[in-house]
Structure formats: C-alpha cells, structure tokens
Design a protein around this motif. Structure first.
Motif, PDB file in Angstrom:
ATOM      1  N   SER A  75       0.830  -1.210   0.000  1.00 30.39           N
ATOM      2  CA  SER A  75       0.000   0.000   0.000  1.00 30.39           C
ATOM      3  C   SER A  75       0.858   1.251   0.000  1.00 30.39           C
ATOM      4  N   GLN A 123       1.140   4.217  -3.009  1.00 24.59           N
ATOM      5  CA  GLN A 123       0.955   5.640  -2.725  1.00 24.59           C
ATOM      6  C   GLN A 123       2.206   6.439  -3.074  1.00 24.59           C
ATOM      7  N   CYS A 137       2.488   6.892  -6.850  1.00 25.13           N
ATOM      8  CA  CYS A 137       1.404   7.711  -7.386  1.00 25.13           C
ATOM      9  C   CYS A 137       1.629   9.201  -7.139  1.00 25.13           C
ATOM     10  N   GLU A 138       2.564   9.541  -6.262  1.00 18.11           N
ATOM     11  CA  GLU A 138       2.847  10.962  -6.013  1.00 18.11           C
ATOM     12  C   GLU A 138       3.949  11.492  -6.911  1.00 18.11           C
ATOM     13  N   GLU A 187      -4.997   2.441   4.489  1.00 23.00           N
ATOM     14  CA  GLU A 187      -3.883   2.643   3.561  1.00 23.00           C
ATOM     15  C   GLU A 187      -4.108   1.895   2.247  1.00 23.00           C
ATOM     16  N   GLU A 207      -6.833   3.761   0.294  1.00 22.17           N
ATOM     17  CA  GLU A 207      -6.297   4.996  -0.268  1.00 22.17           C
ATOM     18  C   GLU A 207      -5.359   4.701  -1.436  1.00 22.17           C
ATOM     19  N   ALA A 208      -4.533   3.679  -1.311  1.00 19.70           N
ATOM     20  CA  ALA A 208      -3.619   3.331  -2.400  1.00 19.70           C
ATOM     21  C   ALA A 208      -4.381   3.035  -3.683  1.00 19.70           C
ATOM     22  N   ARG A 210      -5.945   6.262  -5.069  1.00 20.54           N
ATOM     23  CA  ARG A 210      -4.957   7.175  -5.656  1.00 20.54           C
ATOM     24  C   ARG A 210      -4.478   6.650  -7.009  1.00 20.54           C
ATOM     25  N   SER A 265      -3.916   7.559   9.850  1.00 19.39           N
ATOM     26  CA  SER A 265      -4.217   6.776   8.643  1.00 19.39           C
ATOM     27  C   SER A 265      -5.715   6.728   8.365  1.00 19.39           C
ATOM     28  N   TRP A 323       9.252   7.395  -1.631  1.00 18.48           N
ATOM     29  CA  TRP A 323       8.060   8.243  -1.493  1.00 18.48           C
ATOM     30  C   TRP A 323       8.468   9.705  -1.299  1.00 18.48           C
ATOM     31  N   ARG A 327       7.422  12.707  -3.818  1.00 17.66           N
ATOM     32  CA  ARG A 327       6.687  13.916  -3.413  1.00 17.66           C
ATOM     33  C   ARG A 327       7.497  15.164  -3.711  1.00 17.66           C
TER      34      ARG A 327
END
Length: 650
Positions: free
Chosen positions: A309, A313, A316-317, A376, A379-380, A383, A454, A639, A643
């Motif tokens: 997860s 995420q 995806c950022e 999580e 959301e993963a 996203r 979370s 990550w 970002r």
C-alpha cells in the motif's frame, strides 16, 4: 523504482521481512523437542546461524540489536542451543551461561520465560504468577474477562492459561536433566523459586508489578486452591474451543507465531496425536524466513499489504514514468485479492470483531484485518485510480469500497481516535495490571496516533473521491457518519500533540513517525498548513534536523517518553529522514533549506543498485520491542523523492 521492481513478487505485492529477535526461533526449538519432532540438520544449522548473528559481545541475547542483553532471551537461547545438541563448552553456549550466572541464574527470568521453562520441567509451575483458565468462564460483562484485552495479549493468555491449567510438563530425558543441572548447579530448590516469585531481573524489567496486580495474583492463588476439578476441566474445554477456532479460522497460521506455538502445545497436551497438530505446525512455516546468510528467523508479523500500500501511494505521487505505472498496476491487481470479502463464520462467539471489508497487515492468508492497513490499502487503490495508473483488474467496485469504509468506522474509539484490530474494549484501569513485565502498554487497544492519522486520511480521501456516489441509507446516512468520524478523529489528533510540536509514535520510532501520520491525517481532513498544530510540528522537525542533513531518533525515547536523538557519532537514518521530509513537504514546504538538505542526504546515501543500506531498525511495539521493517528504508525514501518531484507527466 528499479530496485523496488526487484522486490516485487510475481503476483504484484512487495513484502519485506519484519525482523525481531531470537525469542521465536528459540521457542521453536523447545516446541519441537516437547513434541518429539526432530529438526532436520540443515534447519538446525540455520537456527544456530541466526543465534550467532544476534549474539552480543557479553554472551547474551537482547530484545533487538541496539538493546542490552536480556536474561529472558539469553535463557531461551541457551536452552535451545543445548537442545540442538551443542555442548556446554561450545563458545556460544558457554557465553550465554556466563551471562546467566552473572545475573544469579534463571530464577528471575520474566513470567513468559518461566512458562516455557515450566513446560520443559525446568521451572516449577507453582512458582509462577497464576494464569487461570477459569477467567474464560466469567460473564462477558465482567471487567476482568480476557475478551477485553488487546487481541495479541488475549490469545497469548489463552494459550498460556490452557497450559497452566493443565500444568503441562513434557517427558523428561537426559538432555533436559543436564540442562536443569546446568541452570541450577546449586540444586533445584523449590524454596528459592518461591522467594523469587515476585522478582524479575532488573535488566529485563520495564513495567514492574503494581501493588494492585500483586493483590490480584494473591487472590487468584487463594481462589485456585478452591477450584474443583470439574470447573477446571470446563474452563479448559472452553479455552480449547477458542484455540481450535483460531486455528480453523486462519488456516492454522494464527494471529501470530507467538500464540501459534502455544496453541500447538495445547493440542499436544490434549492429545499427542491430535488430528490438527500437523496442520498447526505447517501453519508456523508461514512466519519463517530462512537463508544461509542470516539463518532461520521467525517473524512476529508479515507486512505484505502494509508495504504494498505504501509503495503504491509513493509512486502515485511522483512522475508518471512507465516504470512507475507498471509497478503500481501490478500491485493494484493484487491488493483487492487481499481484502476480506466474507464475514468470519462464528466470529462473534469467539470475540472477533466483524472482518468484512478489511485488509490485514500480512496478506490474503491472514484474516486478521486492521484499521490503518485497511485505510492505507483503500487509499492506495483510489490514488492509483485517480492517477490512471491502475486498470480494471485493480479497480475496486463501489460496494467493496463502502465495505472498507464501514470496517474503518467500526474501529473508532469513544475519544475519537482509532484502535488497530479492534476498538478498545476494556477499561483504562486494566493498563495498570500488566503481567508481561518486559513490555509496556500491551493490555488494551488504545487510540494510536498512527492508526488515527491513517484512518482520518483514508476516510477523507474516500469522501472526496466517492463524492455523491456515497449512497444515503437508513437509519443513518453514511456521508454524515464519515464526516463525523473525520471530525472526531481530527479533534483527537489535535489533543494528542506534544507541547513542543509533533506526535509520539507507538508503532515506530518515534515522534518523527507519529508526526508523519498525524500531519497527513490533519491535512487530508482539511486543516491548513498554517494551523498552529502543524506549524509547531514543522518547527519541531526543522529543529530536530541533524548536521548530516537527515533525521534520527533513538528507541530509548519510547521508554522515557522524551524524544531522544541518535548518538552524535551515528548517521541519521534514511527511513526517519523520509518521514520528516514527507511531513515538511506537506505542512512546511517553505522550509526549502531543511528539505533540500534532507533530500541531499537521501541521494548521498543511495547505493548504486537503487536501494538504501542496512541501518538501525525504526519499527517498534509495546515500547521496548524494536522491529526492523526491511522495506521501510526502500519505500519511504522513494516516497519522499516522489513527493519532492511532484506528479509530473513522463
């Protein structure tokens, strides 16, 4: 991304080892001896190798690589080595014995160690604190009923209470006779054991026995003398019923190998030829990591869903590079297969919370779902869907998204925070009655910063992503419940912030970890980066940055309640640096100097193959049990860099 691709399994998940200590491997050796099942030579050699890797300079074994040696782990390792056939003169065996004798022998080993020794005939059951199976017969409304305990504690108590109630002791033999003489060269003196009943080795003790707990134990000892054999047998029958349910509802892998091994012994104590014992032993293999370099380790947890997860995420950022899309698409095809889509039959009778819609920490074989893992994972997937990185095979249908939301909502506590496996069941006073002397805060579910962050973030992302597709229903409209849960969770997080800024962690080290989750939850809930709580958090992080540009906290901060930096001569950790960067990029993007210095630290530490090197462990539970999540130092730096770059097109 290239390195993460080498960690991805064929089915799409990524899964790093969660490294703990020597305890479980030692107990596995004891288990096999008690069952009369020889360990094949190759595996025995790898168990010894694992003990070699974890041995300390003083001859002892510790809770984790940075901790001092513990009598508990050292006694277990000594017994395991001797049962494997290594003689007293073996350097590892002799070193462990020297450590044990320097601490006055094995008399003051903590309670859970005494139980394992007692089953081998190396400690008298009568000199243990009582672990009465009759508590399972209490009415459910009773404050002391074990169903109110945190689930890991509850199932450990279940196994230990059964074995204590049986007074199970395996058949003695020459090996055990020799070990008994070595542990107690002055003689196996019942009077000395009795004198040590309330005394735990000072080096192992984290949470001393309270006067209230000593009074409870005294009352239990007196009551046990009056328990008729028929009542004891009824209690054992009820406990065994719960044990069998845990085996059958988890395909015999159990919540963890800690209770799994106790349950295997419970079956053996009931019937050495129990028809489910072989399946139970095969279930233990689920937790094993084994190679020639580090030997055989038994992990206390698996983290496939958790790691996967976060990777989704993370990617995806960042930029929409073809490699990122490929990794995310494969991961998103696996994640839905790990969601629990059917309720556990008979779960309520065995004190299980509804599981439908949840994701666990491990994988599709482990039906113990968790609040933050579910948030999580949901959301993963959302996203990835939003970025267009997924495909139809990895897209959750609306009903399954709503089931996940309902699952998360059920884990919210009365104070607005979120528990992990369950909402808190027992009164807070139970935290003062902890019989596991080497751990803290293990009696109850709490409102954890990380789970609350979370869950608030996952619900807020779901609220925005699903919008008007959330259906209205009677008697209460789901959108309203989601909004109320977010607001209550937000309030709980704001109350929990420390005066200097930042939030303490419970499952990671320490304020850097807790702040990452809390800040992300608050921002997703709609708080401005200029909110005073987030401003304080950003200032604390900038002030905590170290000379090398990174961040690093010591595990001792969890034991003292005060954030503690790593020693000056140690480098920062890439994992904690990534958590700090992810937070600053979200709440204090204007702090460019601190952010750029942190990114430079990550780039400088990255190795040629794309990953980051071995470093201090940064996971933890129950204040003292530090864990090395092997993929943390790969996923979280990726990550942070994603970002930092932002979601640009390829």
């Amino acid at each position: 991304m290239d390195y993460l691709g080498t960690r991805q399994h064929a089915d799409g998940r990524v899964a790093g080892e969660v490294v703990w200590n020597s305890m479980l491997a030692s107990q596995y050796v004891m288990l096999c001896h008690m069952l009369g099942r020889p360990i094949e030579p190759g595996r025995a050699r790898r168990i010894r190798r694992a003990l070699e890797v974890q041995r300390r300079d003083d001859g002892g074994f510790g809770m984790h690589p940075q901790s001092p040696s513990y009598l508990f782990h050292t006694v277990l390792a000594y017994v395991a080595l001797r049962l494997l056939g290594h003689p007293p003169g073996d350097p590892m065996v002799a070193g462990a014995m020297a450590f044990i004798r320097e601490r006055g022998g094995a008399y003051e080993v903590p309670t859970w160690g005494r139980a394992w020794l007692a089953m081998l005939g190396l400690y008298p059951w009568e000199s243990m604190q009582p672990i009465l199976p009759e508590l399972w017969l209490l009415p459910d409304r009773t404050p002391l009923h074990p169903w109110r305990l945190y689930c890991h504690m509850r199932l450990i108590y279940l196994g230990m209470s059964f074995l204590y109630g049986k007074r199970f002791v395996c058949r003695s033999d020459a090996k055990l006779d020799a070990i008994r003489h070595e542990l107690y060269p002055e003689g196996y003196d019942p009077a000395r054991f009795a004198r040590c009943r309330d005394t735990i080795s000072e080096g192992d003790l984290y949470e001393p026995l309270s006067r209230g707990l000593q009074a409870v134990f005294s009352l239990m000892r007196a009551a046990e003398r009056l328990v008729p054999s028929r009542l004891r047998q009824r209690a054992l029958d009820v406990a065994l019923d719960h044990i069998l349910y845990e085996f059958r509802s988890t395909d015999h892998v159990c919540l963890s190998p800690v209770n799994g091994m106790l349950f295997c012994l419970s079956l053996h104590a009931t019937d050495p030829d129990h028809p489910e014992l072989s399946a139970a032993l095969r279930g233990l293999e689920y937790w094993v990591w084994e190679d020639e370099e580090e030997g055989l380790r038994i992990a206390g947890a698996r983290s496939d869903i958790w790691d996967t997860s976060f990777m989704v995420q993370a990617l995806c950022e960042g930029p929409a590079l073809p490699r990122a899309v490929e990794l995310v698409r494969r991961a998103c095809r696996w994640l839905p297969t790990a969601q629990i889509q059917q309720e556990l039959l008979g779960g309520a009778r065995h004190y299980r919370e509804p599981a439908h819609g949840g994701w666990g920490f491990a994988n599709e074989r482990h039906p113990w779902p968790v609040s933050d893992c579910t948030a999580e994972a949901l959301e993963a997937l959302m996203r990835a869907e939003h970025r267009g990185f997924g495909d139809e095979a990895g897209r959750l249908q609306l009903g399954r998204k709503l089931a996940a939301i309902e699952f998360v909502l059920r884990r919210q506590n009365e104070d607005g925070g979120f528990g992990s496996y369950e909402p808190r069941r027992g009164p807070m006073v139970l935290r003062n009655y902890n019989p596991a002397e080497i751990y803290g805060n293990c009696m109850l579910e709490y409102s954890y910063t990380e789970c609350t962050g979370s869950c608030v973030r996952g619900l807020a992302v779901a609220e925005r992503a699903l919008g008007e597709s959330l259906p209205e229903g009677l008697p209460e409209e789901l959108r309203g419940r989601v909004r109320q849960a977010i607001e209550r969770g937000t309030a709980a997080l704001l109350r929990a912030e420390q005066p200097q800024g930042g939030w303490p962690g419970f499952w990671g080290i320490d304020v850097t970890y807790g702040t990452f989750f809390a800040a992300a939850g608050l921002r997703a809930a709609g708080l401005s980066a200029m909110h005073p709580a987030l401003v304080r958090a950003g200032r604390w992080l900038v002030a905590a940055q170290r000379d090398d540009g990174g961040w690093g906290e010591d595990y001792t901060g969890l034991m003292t309640g005060t954030p503690t930096p790593l020693p000056e001569d140690e480098p920062s950790t890439v994992t904690q640096t990534a958590w700090a960067l992810l937070t600053l990029l979200e709440v204090a993007p204007h702090e460019r100097e601190a952010i750029d210095r942190g990114v430079a630290f990550l780039l400088e530490r990255q190795e040629q193959h794309g990953g980051w090197p071995q470093e201090r462990a940064t996971g933890v539970f129950f204040n003292t049990a530090v864990l090395d999540y092997r993929l943390y130092r790969q996923v979280f730096p990726a990550w942070a860099l994603a970002r930092y770059l932002g979601p640009t097109e390829a």
